[in-house]
Design a protein around this motif. Sequence first.
Motif, PDB file in Angstrom:
ATOM      1  N   LYS A 124       0.967  -1.211   0.000  1.00  0.00           N
ATOM      2  CA  LYS A 124      -0.049   0.095   0.001  1.00  0.00           C
ATOM      3  C   LYS A 124       0.942   1.327   0.036  1.00  0.00           C
ATOM      4  O   LYS A 124       0.501   2.183  -0.666  1.00  0.00           O
ATOM      5  CB  LYS A 124      -0.813   0.105   1.274  1.00  0.00           C
ATOM      6  N   TYR A 125       1.896   1.170   0.724  1.00  0.00           N
ATOM      7  CA  TYR A 125       2.958   2.365   0.697  1.00  0.00           C
ATOM      8  C   TYR A 125       3.797   2.471  -0.472  1.00  0.00           C
ATOM      9  O   TYR A 125       4.571   3.442  -0.603  1.00  0.00           O
ATOM     10  CB  TYR A 125       3.952   2.296   1.822  1.00  0.00           C
ATOM     11  N   GLY A 126       3.567   1.654  -1.581  1.00  0.00           N
ATOM     12  CA  GLY A 126       4.506   1.907  -2.979  1.00  0.00           C
ATOM     13  C   GLY A 126       5.406   0.985  -3.192  1.00  0.00           C
ATOM     14  O   GLY A 126       6.109   1.190  -4.154  1.00  0.00           O
ATOM     15  N   PHE A 127       5.692   0.228  -2.296  1.00  0.00           N
ATOM     16  CA  PHE A 127       6.883  -0.532  -2.427  1.00  0.00           C
ATOM     17  C   PHE A 127       6.660  -1.799  -3.383  1.00  0.00           C
ATOM     18  O   PHE A 127       5.686  -2.132  -3.427  1.00  0.00           O
ATOM     19  CB  PHE A 127       7.540  -1.148  -1.032  1.00  0.00           C
ATOM     20  N   THR A 128       7.687  -2.057  -4.074  1.00  0.00           N
ATOM     21  CA  THR A 128       7.616  -3.406  -4.942  1.00  0.00           C
ATOM     22  C   THR A 128       8.071  -4.295  -3.992  1.00  0.00           C
ATOM     23  O   THR A 128       9.260  -4.487  -3.640  1.00  0.00           O
ATOM     24  CB  THR A 128       8.686  -3.273  -6.168  1.00  0.00           C
ATOM     25  N   VAL A 129       7.158  -5.185  -3.502  1.00  0.00           N
ATOM     26  CA  VAL A 129       7.384  -6.343  -2.460  1.00  0.00           C
ATOM     27  C   VAL A 129       6.891  -7.500  -3.134  1.00  0.00           C
ATOM     28  O   VAL A 129       6.261  -7.594  -3.982  1.00  0.00           O
ATOM     29  CB  VAL A 129       6.774  -6.033  -1.465  1.00  0.00           C
ATOM     30  N   TYR A 130       7.907  -8.634  -2.731  1.00  0.00           N
ATOM     31  CA  TYR A 130       7.405 -10.003  -3.222  1.00  0.00           C
ATOM     32  C   TYR A 130       8.033 -10.916  -2.106  1.00  0.00           C
ATOM     33  O   TYR A 130       8.733 -10.591  -1.161  1.00  0.00           O
ATOM     34  CB  TYR A 130       8.246 -10.414  -4.517  1.00  0.00           C
ATOM     35  N   VAL A 131       7.277 -12.292  -2.171  1.00  0.00           N
ATOM     36  CA  VAL A 131       7.856 -13.228  -1.379  1.00  0.00           C
ATOM     37  C   VAL A 131       8.828 -14.102  -1.668  1.00  0.00           C
ATOM     38  O   VAL A 131       8.606 -14.381  -3.196  1.00  0.00           O
ATOM     39  CB  VAL A 131       6.534 -14.071  -1.087  1.00  0.00           C
ATOM     40  N   LYS A 132       9.719 -14.427  -1.129  1.00  0.00           N
ATOM     41  CA  LYS A 132      10.761 -15.376  -1.398  1.00  0.00           C
ATOM     42  C   LYS A 132      10.991 -16.213  -0.568  1.00  0.00           C
ATOM     43  O   LYS A 132      11.009 -15.960   0.686  1.00  0.00           O
ATOM     44  CB  LYS A 132      11.970 -14.667  -2.245  1.00  0.00           C
ATOM     45  N   THR A 133      11.697 -17.315  -0.779  1.00  0.00           N
ATOM     46  CA  THR A 133      12.398 -18.271   0.435  1.00  0.00           C
ATOM     47  C   THR A 133      14.055 -17.893   0.333  1.00  0.00           C
ATOM     48  O   THR A 133      14.655 -17.875  -0.670  1.00  0.00           O
ATOM     49  CB  THR A 133      12.262 -19.679   0.125  1.00  0.00           C
ATOM     50  N   ALA A 134      14.421 -17.610   1.709  1.00  0.00           N
ATOM     51  CA  ALA A 134      15.915 -17.086   1.808  1.00  0.00           C
ATOM     52  C   ALA A 134      16.291 -17.322   2.985  1.00  0.00           C
ATOM     53  O   ALA A 134      15.540 -17.666   3.914  1.00  0.00           O
ATOM     54  CB  ALA A 134      16.079 -15.670   1.542  1.00  0.00           C
ATOM     55  N   LYS A 135      17.670 -17.652   3.384  1.00  0.00           N
ATOM     56  CA  LYS A 135      18.226 -17.692   4.687  1.00  0.00           C
ATOM     57  C   LYS A 135      18.488 -16.328   5.185  1.00  0.00           C
ATOM     58  O   LYS A 135      19.103 -15.554   4.537  1.00  0.00           O
ATOM     59  CB  LYS A 135      19.733 -18.471   4.489  1.00  0.00           C
ATOM     60  N   LEU A 136      17.950 -15.888   6.557  1.00  0.00           N
ATOM     61  CA  LEU A 136      17.932 -14.762   7.001  1.00  0.00           C
ATOM     62  C   LEU A 136      19.385 -14.767   7.930  1.00  0.00           C
ATOM     63  O   LEU A 136      19.295 -15.604   8.913  1.00  0.00           O
ATOM     64  CB  LEU A 136      16.826 -14.605   7.767  1.00  0.00           C
ATOM     65  N   LYS A 137      20.248 -14.265   7.277  1.00  0.00           N
ATOM     66  CA  LYS A 137      21.521 -14.425   7.883  1.00  0.00           C
ATOM     67  C   LYS A 137      22.205 -13.103   8.442  1.00  0.00           C
ATOM     68  O   LYS A 137      23.001 -13.179   9.407  1.00  0.00           O
ATOM     69  CB  LYS A 137      22.677 -15.086   7.149  1.00  0.00           C
ATOM     70  N   THR A 138      22.112 -12.112   7.558  1.00  0.00           N
ATOM     71  CA  THR A 138      22.687 -10.676   7.940  1.00  0.00           C
ATOM     72  C   THR A 138      21.643  -9.688   8.494  1.00  0.00           C
ATOM     73  O   THR A 138      21.223  -8.939   7.765  1.00  0.00           O
ATOM     74  CB  THR A 138      23.414 -10.302   6.587  1.00  0.00           C
ATOM     75  N   LEU A 139      21.570  -9.808   9.870  1.00  0.00           N
ATOM     76  CA  LEU A 139      20.784  -8.863  10.409  1.00  0.00           C
ATOM     77  C   LEU A 139      21.297  -7.492  10.670  1.00  0.00           C
ATOM     78  O   LEU A 139      22.358  -7.256  10.957  1.00  0.00           O
ATOM     79  CB  LEU A 139      20.549  -9.412  11.982  1.00  0.00           C
ATOM     80  N   TRP A 140      20.230  -6.626  10.446  1.00  0.00           N
ATOM     81  CA  TRP A 140      20.731  -5.174  10.712  1.00  0.00           C
ATOM     82  C   TRP A 140      20.374  -4.657  12.012  1.00  0.00           C
ATOM     83  O   TRP A 140      19.259  -5.145  12.403  1.00  0.00           O
ATOM     84  CB  TRP A 140      19.893  -4.000   9.460  1.00  0.00           C
ATOM     85  N   GLY A 141      21.076  -4.181  12.565  1.00  0.00           N
ATOM     86  CA  GLY A 141      20.886  -3.625  13.626  1.00  0.00           C
ATOM     87  C   GLY A 141      21.146  -4.485  15.144  1.00  0.00           C
ATOM     88  O   GLY A 141      20.752  -4.323  16.049  1.00  0.00           O
ATOM     89  N   GLY A 142      21.828  -5.776  14.757  1.00  0.00           N
ATOM     90  CA  GLY A 142      21.928  -6.610  16.045  1.00  0.00           C
ATOM     91  C   GLY A 142      21.216  -7.606  16.215  1.00  0.00           C
ATOM     92  O   GLY A 142      20.868  -8.504  15.652  1.00  0.00           O
ATOM     93  N   TYR A 143      20.620  -7.410  17.543  1.00  0.00           N
ATOM     94  CA  TYR A 143      19.664  -8.433  18.421  1.00  0.00           C
ATOM     95  C   TYR A 143      18.903  -9.104  17.212  1.00  0.00           C
ATOM     96  O   TYR A 143      17.861  -8.628  16.780  1.00  0.00           O
ATOM     97  CB  TYR A 143      19.362  -7.938  19.499  1.00  0.00           C
TER      98      TYR A 143
END
Length: 156
Positions: A124-143
């Motif tokens: 709704k905010y106008g971002f081009t978003v899509y769903v994908k399968t990925a490994k979430l490995k590099t977290l921004w902001g730490g914890y």
Amino acid sequence: MLIEYIDNELNGPDLGNLECDYVPLEWYEVDKKVLHKVSRHGLEVGIRNLAGRPLCDGDVLWRDQHRALLVEILPCACIALKPHTMLEIGKACYELGNRHAPLFMADGELLTPYDAPLYNVLGKYGFTVYVKTAKLKTLWGGYAGGHAHGHAHEHS
């Protein structure tokens, strides 16, 4: 098997011809201090992470002359967006942060675990978003397990 200290990372040592076994972890388990898991080859493993840092994909938990036990972060469904300008990056980070969504970066994409309401809001905010399968490995902001700051608003 009880593991208390992480040997080192996959990119560090040469594992040569060692038989590798993997302990699968969800992205949100990497910063837990105590885990009980079963490896791909059926080995029961207790992990007391005394290293003071989250486990990383490819970390060597244990090895001997014949075998090595490594961390494997499992892929999951993610919301992906690829901002093209600094304004888009800022707006995306604001919207994700305002919802306390963990934010990961991979291959120039911003990733967060899939959540249908968040996916709809970002669209709704106008971002081009899509769903994908990925490994979430590099977290921004730490914890990785949630946010570790104090604030005045309530969670719903």
